[in-house]
Design a protein around this motif. Sequence first.
Motif, short mmCIF file in Angstrom:
data_model
loop_
_atom_site.label_atom_id
_atom_site.label_comp_id
_atom_site.label_asym_id
_atom_site.label_seq_id
_atom_site.Cartn_x
_atom_site.Cartn_y
_atom_site.Cartn_z
N VAL A 58 0.86 -1.18 0.00
CA VAL A 58 0.00 0.00 0.00
C VAL A 58 0.90 1.23 0.00
O VAL A 58 1.61 1.49 0.97
N ILE A 59 0.88 1.96 -1.11
CA ILE A 59 1.66 3.19 -1.23
C ILE A 59 0.85 4.28 -0.55
O ILE A 59 -0.25 4.60 -0.98
N PHE A 60 1.39 4.86 0.50
CA PHE A 60 0.64 5.90 1.21
C PHE A 60 1.33 7.25 1.16
O PHE A 60 0.74 8.25 1.52
N ALA A 61 2.57 7.30 0.70
CA ALA A 61 3.27 8.58 0.58
C ALA A 61 4.00 8.62 -0.75
O ALA A 61 4.68 7.65 -1.13
N LYS A 62 3.82 9.71 -1.45
CA LYS A 62 4.53 9.89 -2.73
C LYS A 62 4.77 11.38 -2.94
O LYS A 62 3.92 12.20 -2.64
N SER A 94 6.12 18.63 -8.27
CA SER A 94 5.13 18.44 -9.32
C SER A 94 4.05 17.49 -8.82
O SER A 94 4.23 16.80 -7.81
N LYS A 95 2.97 17.47 -9.55
CA LYS A 95 1.86 16.60 -9.22
C LYS A 95 2.22 15.17 -9.61
O LYS A 95 2.80 14.93 -10.67
N ILE A 96 1.87 14.22 -8.74
CA ILE A 96 2.11 12.81 -9.04
C ILE A 96 0.86 12.02 -8.69
O ILE A 96 0.21 12.28 -7.67
N GLU A 97 0.51 11.08 -9.54
CA GLU A 97 -0.71 10.30 -9.38
C GLU A 97 -0.39 8.83 -9.57
O GLU A 97 0.30 8.45 -10.53
N GLN A 98 -0.87 7.99 -8.65
CA GLN A 98 -0.67 6.56 -8.80
C GLN A 98 -1.67 6.02 -9.80
O GLN A 98 -2.84 6.42 -9.82
N ARG A 102 13.68 13.57 -8.05
CA ARG A 102 13.68 12.57 -6.99
C ARG A 102 12.24 12.15 -6.71
O ARG A 102 11.38 12.98 -6.45
N LEU A 103 12.01 10.85 -6.76
CA LEU A 103 10.71 10.27 -6.42
C LEU A 103 10.83 9.65 -5.03
O LEU A 103 11.63 8.74 -4.83
N SER A 104 10.08 10.18 -4.08
CA SER A 104 10.10 9.67 -2.70
C SER A 104 8.82 8.88 -2.47
O SER A 104 7.73 9.35 -2.75
N LEU A 105 8.98 7.65 -1.95
CA LEU A 105 7.84 6.77 -1.73
C LEU A 105 7.86 6.20 -0.32
O LEU A 105 8.92 5.94 0.25
N GLY A 106 6.67 5.98 0.22
CA GLY A 106 6.49 5.28 1.49
C GLY A 106 5.41 4.24 1.29
O GLY A 106 4.39 4.52 0.67
N ALA A 107 5.66 3.01 1.79
CA ALA A 107 4.70 1.93 1.58
C ALA A 107 4.67 0.98 2.76
O ALA A 107 5.65 0.84 3.49
N VAL A 143 8.41 0.85 4.30
CA VAL A 143 9.46 0.87 3.27
C VAL A 143 9.50 2.29 2.75
O VAL A 143 8.49 2.82 2.28
N GLU A 144 10.66 2.93 2.87
CA GLU A 144 10.83 4.29 2.37
C GLU A 144 11.98 4.33 1.39
O GLU A 144 13.03 3.73 1.65
N SER A 145 11.78 5.01 0.27
CA SER A 145 12.83 5.12 -0.74
C SER A 145 12.82 6.49 -1.36
O SER A 145 11.77 7.12 -1.50
N LYS A 146 14.01 6.94 -1.74
CA LYS A 146 14.18 8.17 -2.51
C LYS A 146 14.95 7.76 -3.76
O LYS A 146 16.13 7.45 -3.69
N LEU A 147 14.25 7.77 -4.89
CA LEU A 147 14.80 7.31 -6.16
C LEU A 147 15.10 8.49 -7.06
O LEU A 147 14.25 9.36 -7.26
N VAL A 148 16.29 8.53 -7.60
CA VAL A 148 16.72 9.65 -8.43
C VAL A 148 16.75 9.21 -9.90
O VAL A 148 17.25 8.13 -10.23
N PHE A 149 16.19 10.06 -10.76
CA PHE A 149 16.20 9.80 -12.19
C PHE A 149 16.35 11.12 -12.94
O PHE A 149 16.34 12.19 -12.34
#
Length: 131
Positions: A63-67, A81-85, A107-112, A121-127
């Motif tokens: 369950v992705i609860f933070a983005k 920017s706006k992000i939508e699952q 950087r895309l930051s996610l919490g699940a 689970v927390e991640s900060k992904l760079v692209f």
Amino acid sequence: MTKNPFARAMTAALLGLALTSAARADIKDYAFQLVKDEAKQGEAILDVRLVDRRTSKPVSDAVIFAKRIDMAPDSMEEMTSKIEQMPSPEPGTYRFKAKLTMAGGWRLSLGAKVPGESGTVESKLVFKATK
């Protein structure tokens, strides 16, 4: 060779404890990974896998609860920017739609939450966004 009942019970209890502890995962055993480390500027689709590091297998039903998406890699953390699952294209892959307003590092930051596990689970992904 005969063992007393207490010794047998203790051996069984220790074996059960060892098997239970080995089967239980730590939240650090899970990680998000970008499918691609580049995206086109503008409306972009970003796919991210959640994997169990111990087995390298995808993890479904998290369950992705933070983005959040921002330009922190280019020292512009306030540029968000706006992000939508979106619906998942396959088990263990999580899809997002974002408007990448300019080329550069993002950087895309996610919490699940992973079913059956405690913690997050927390991640900060760079692209990179390209023109």
